[in-house]
Design a protein around this motif. Structure first.
Motif, PDB file in Angstrom:
ATOM      1  N   UNK A 227       0.818  -1.200   0.000  1.00 39.92           N
ATOM      2  CA  UNK A 227       0.000   0.000   0.000  1.00 39.92           C
ATOM      3  C   UNK A 227       0.864   1.268   0.000  1.00 39.92           C
ATOM      4  N   UNK A 228       0.264   2.361  -0.420  1.00 43.30           N
ATOM      5  CA  UNK A 228       0.997   3.628  -0.518  1.00 43.30           C
ATOM      6  C   UNK A 228       1.457   4.149   0.839  1.00 43.30           C
ATOM      7  N   UNK A 229       2.470   4.988   0.779  1.00 40.58           N
ATOM      8  CA  UNK A 229       2.931   5.726   1.962  1.00 40.58           C
ATOM      9  C   UNK A 229       1.924   6.847   2.198  1.00 40.58           C
ATOM     10  N   UNK A 230       0.915   6.585   3.054  1.00 39.39           N
ATOM     11  CA  UNK A 230      -0.162   7.559   3.266  1.00 39.39           C
ATOM     12  C   UNK A 230       0.331   8.821   3.978  1.00 39.39           C
ATOM     13  N   UNK A 231       1.378   8.694   4.784  1.00 43.81           N
ATOM     14  CA  UNK A 231       1.912   9.866   5.478  1.00 43.81           C
ATOM     15  C   UNK A 231       2.451  10.885   4.475  1.00 43.81           C
ATOM     16  N   UNK A 232       3.220  10.389   3.498  1.00 44.99           N
ATOM     17  CA  UNK A 232       3.802  11.279   2.500  1.00 44.99           C
ATOM     18  C   UNK A 232       2.723  11.923   1.639  1.00 44.99           C
ATOM     19  N   UNK A 233       1.753  11.098   1.179  1.00 44.75           N
ATOM     20  CA  UNK A 233       0.734  11.632   0.278  1.00 44.75           C
ATOM     21  C   UNK A 233      -0.260  12.535   1.020  1.00 44.75           C
ATOM     22  N   UNK A 234      -0.484  12.265   2.307  1.00 45.14           N
ATOM     23  CA  UNK A 234      -1.351  13.145   3.092  1.00 45.14           C
ATOM     24  C   UNK A 234      -0.739  14.537   3.186  1.00 45.14           C
ATOM     25  N   UNK A 236       1.334  15.812   1.033  1.00 40.53           N
ATOM     26  CA  UNK A 236       1.277  16.407  -0.307  1.00 40.53           C
ATOM     27  C   UNK A 236      -0.109  16.989  -0.584  1.00 40.53           C
ATOM     28  N   UNK A 237      -1.148  16.286  -0.133  1.00 43.97           N
ATOM     29  CA  UNK A 237      -2.519  16.778  -0.316  1.00 43.97           C
ATOM     30  C   UNK A 237      -2.741  18.057   0.475  1.00 43.97           C
ATOM     31  N   UNK A 238      -2.234  18.101   1.713  1.00 49.94           N
ATOM     32  CA  UNK A 238      -2.381  19.299   2.538  1.00 49.94           C
ATOM     33  C   UNK A 238      -1.668  20.501   1.921  1.00 49.94           C
ATOM     34  N   UNK A 239      -0.526  20.234   1.255  1.00 48.15           N
ATOM     35  CA  UNK A 239       0.210  21.332   0.620  1.00 48.15           C
ATOM     36  C   UNK A 239      -0.457  21.805  -0.653  1.00 48.15           C
ATOM     37  N   UNK A 240      -1.409  21.037  -1.139  1.00 50.19           N
ATOM     38  CA  UNK A 240      -2.080  21.399  -2.381  1.00 50.19           C
ATOM     39  C   UNK A 240      -1.321  20.952  -3.611  1.00 50.19           C
ATOM     40  N   UNK A 241      -0.399  19.973  -3.460  1.00 50.93           N
ATOM     41  CA  UNK A 241       0.351  19.459  -4.601  1.00 50.93           C
ATOM     42  C   UNK A 241      -0.586  18.736  -5.565  1.00 50.93           C
ATOM     43  N   UNK A 242      -0.153  18.646  -6.812  1.00 54.69           N
ATOM     44  CA  UNK A 242      -0.933  17.903  -7.807  1.00 54.69           C
ATOM     45  C   UNK A 242      -0.869  16.413  -7.473  1.00 54.69           C
ATOM     46  N   UNK A 248      -4.646   8.982  -6.181  1.00 55.87           N
ATOM     47  CA  UNK A 248      -5.759   9.278  -5.270  1.00 55.87           C
ATOM     48  C   UNK A 248      -6.529   8.010  -4.916  1.00 55.87           C
ATOM     49  N   UNK A 249      -6.772   7.163  -5.911  1.00 52.99           N
ATOM     50  CA  UNK A 249      -7.496   5.921  -5.666  1.00 52.99           C
ATOM     51  C   UNK A 249      -6.706   5.004  -4.746  1.00 52.99           C
ATOM     52  N   UNK A 250      -5.398   4.879  -5.018  1.00 52.10           N
ATOM     53  CA  UNK A 250      -4.553   4.029  -4.182  1.00 52.10           C
ATOM     54  C   UNK A 250      -4.439   4.586  -2.767  1.00 52.10           C
ATOM     55  N   UNK A 251      -4.426   5.918  -2.659  1.00 53.03           N
ATOM     56  CA  UNK A 251      -4.342   6.559  -1.351  1.00 53.03           C
ATOM     57  C   UNK A 251      -5.593   6.235  -0.522  1.00 53.03           C
ATOM     58  N   UNK A 252      -6.766   6.353  -1.138  1.00 56.38           N
ATOM     59  CA  UNK A 252      -8.005   6.045  -0.428  1.00 56.38           C
ATOM     60  C   UNK A 252      -8.065   4.576  -0.045  1.00 56.38           C
ATOM     61  N   UNK A 253      -7.565   3.729  -0.934  1.00 54.33           N
ATOM     62  CA  UNK A 253      -7.549   2.296  -0.634  1.00 54.33           C
ATOM     63  C   UNK A 253      -6.650   2.003   0.570  1.00 54.33           C
ATOM     64  N   UNK A 254      -5.503   2.672   0.615  1.00 52.25           N
ATOM     65  CA  UNK A 254      -4.572   2.471   1.730  1.00 52.25           C
ATOM     66  C   UNK A 254      -5.182   2.980   3.037  1.00 52.25           C
TER      67      UNK A 254
END
Length: 376
Positions: A227-234, A236-242, A248-254
């Motif tokens: 599964x994805x590294x949710x800490x890193x992608x979370x 990135x989402x908070x920073x407003x990164x693309x 996004x789908x893999x992040x929600x799955x994780x």
């Protein structure tokens, strides 16, 4: 009686080897502060030089050498070690049937009392302790493996005999007729509604065809993965990164992954054993990769996996899934460097070779191992 004692500190490049008497060998074992040493490894992971650190005592008599190795660890709770210490205790001894060759047996999840008793018995020359605790269990394990092999071979002989009988005596084309006759003779009532059964089967096939034509299909099961590294992608989402749609789908799955289905393994390969399994599987490809990068393999938290119906080498007796990662001598995290080295595998033990881990394809989805991938 003199012994050779070798102590490998995780933060020191060279082993410390001493030739000494029994009392000094015992004191060297007692002087190792296993608890502080293991905690230091988790706190100073980037400073670790040797991930397989140990106390080893050996004695050679008339050309035969016996060796006892103790290596510490911690049971894990989530991503961090628990307070319960465990020990790998390995005993190597001469092969009584083949002079010049050696056998070994190890316990992966021993407590301190057993490790302590083993060292005492070794120093005192208590051969019966090692016969009872190591040599006899090894022989029993191999005996079970040999019995399984014999039964499996007998089953294969019967199967081949049956197939030959069908081919040359009955003929393949007549098999359905003979099976139907046997079923009618044994269960006459089962054919009373045969026409209704056929009609129901045809209706089911027709409904399936209609669904396919309308574009209605079952949801495909995702292939096993890490599964994805949710800490890193979370972050990135908070920073407003693309964030790409697929991520996004893999992040929600994780985020919504059901961890309750996973069972942490009580027995798993050491980093050294995991590297040996990988090198054995890939032969020279990964070996050259590690050599070029001056790197070694570490294994992360393992989860029990379902045993596969494999007749190889007596059948499977253990299977776990875990992430692996390459690190260089400076402790830099290299990830999986490049193909063919992957980031996760199944590791398997077989009845015919119970002390050795082998590599297998990933069979289940596991979470990202933050402790292993620290600093990545």
């Amino acid at each position: 009686m003199r012994f050779t004692v070798t102590v490998q500190d995780p933060f020191e490049q060279q082993e410390r080897t001493t030739t000494c008497l029994g009392d000094e060998a015992w004191q060297l074992f007692k002087q190792v502060d296993w608890e502080q040493l293991e905690k230091a490894v988790y706190e100073r992971l980037d400073d670790v030089v040797h991930h397989f650190y140990f106390y080893e005592i050996s004695q050679e008599s008339y050309g035969d050498k016996r060796t006892l190795t103790i290596s510490p660890g911690f049971e894990r709770q989530g991503d961090m070690p628990s307070a319960k210490r465990i020990y790998m205790v390995r005993y190597e001894y001469p092969n009584p049937a083949k002079p010049g060759e050696y056998l070994d047996y190890k316990y992966q999840q021993s407590d301190y009392a057993f490790a302590q008793d083993a060292v005492k018995a070794f120093i005192q020359g208590d051969r019966q302790f090692f016969i009872d605790q190591f040599e006899t269990p090894r022989n029993k394990s191999l005996g079970r493996g040999k019995l399984f092999k014999k039964l499996f071979r007998a089953f294969l002989v019967l199967l081949v005999t049956l197939l030959l009988f069908i081919q040359f005596i009955i003929g393949w084309s007549h098999v359905p007729e003979h099976l139907a006759s046997v079923r009618m003779w044994l269960f006459p009532g089962s054919f009373e509604n045969s026409e209704a059964d056929e009609a129901a089967a045809e209706a089911t096939l027709a409904a399936s065809a209609a669904e396919a034509a309308a574009g209605i299909t079952d949801v495909a099961q995702s292939a096993p993965q890490v599964l994805l590294d949710t800490v890193m992608w979370k972050a990135a989402i908070k920073r407003g990164d693309f964030i790409p749609d697929g991520v996004k789908e893999d992040y929600e799955r994780a985020r919504h992954f059901d961890y309750s289905k996973l069972q942490p393994a009580s027995q798993q390969p050491s980093s050294e054993e995991a590297q040996d399994a990988i090198l054995h599987y890939y032969k020279g490809k990964v070996g050259k990769l590690l050599k070029d990068h001056n790197a070694h393999i570490r294994i992360g938290k393992a989860y029990n996996a379902t045993l596969q119906p494999d007749g190889t080498n007596g059948g499977e007796i253990a299977r776990v899934t875990a992430m692996v990662c390459a690190f260089n001598k400076r402790g830099d995290n290299l990830g999986n460097i490049q193909m063919p080295l992957d980031i996760a595998y199944d590791f398997v033990q077989y009845a015919g070779d119970p002390g050795v881990w082998y590599l297998a394809d990933l069979s289940q989805t596991i979470p990202y191992d933050y402790l292993l991938m620290k600093g990545r």
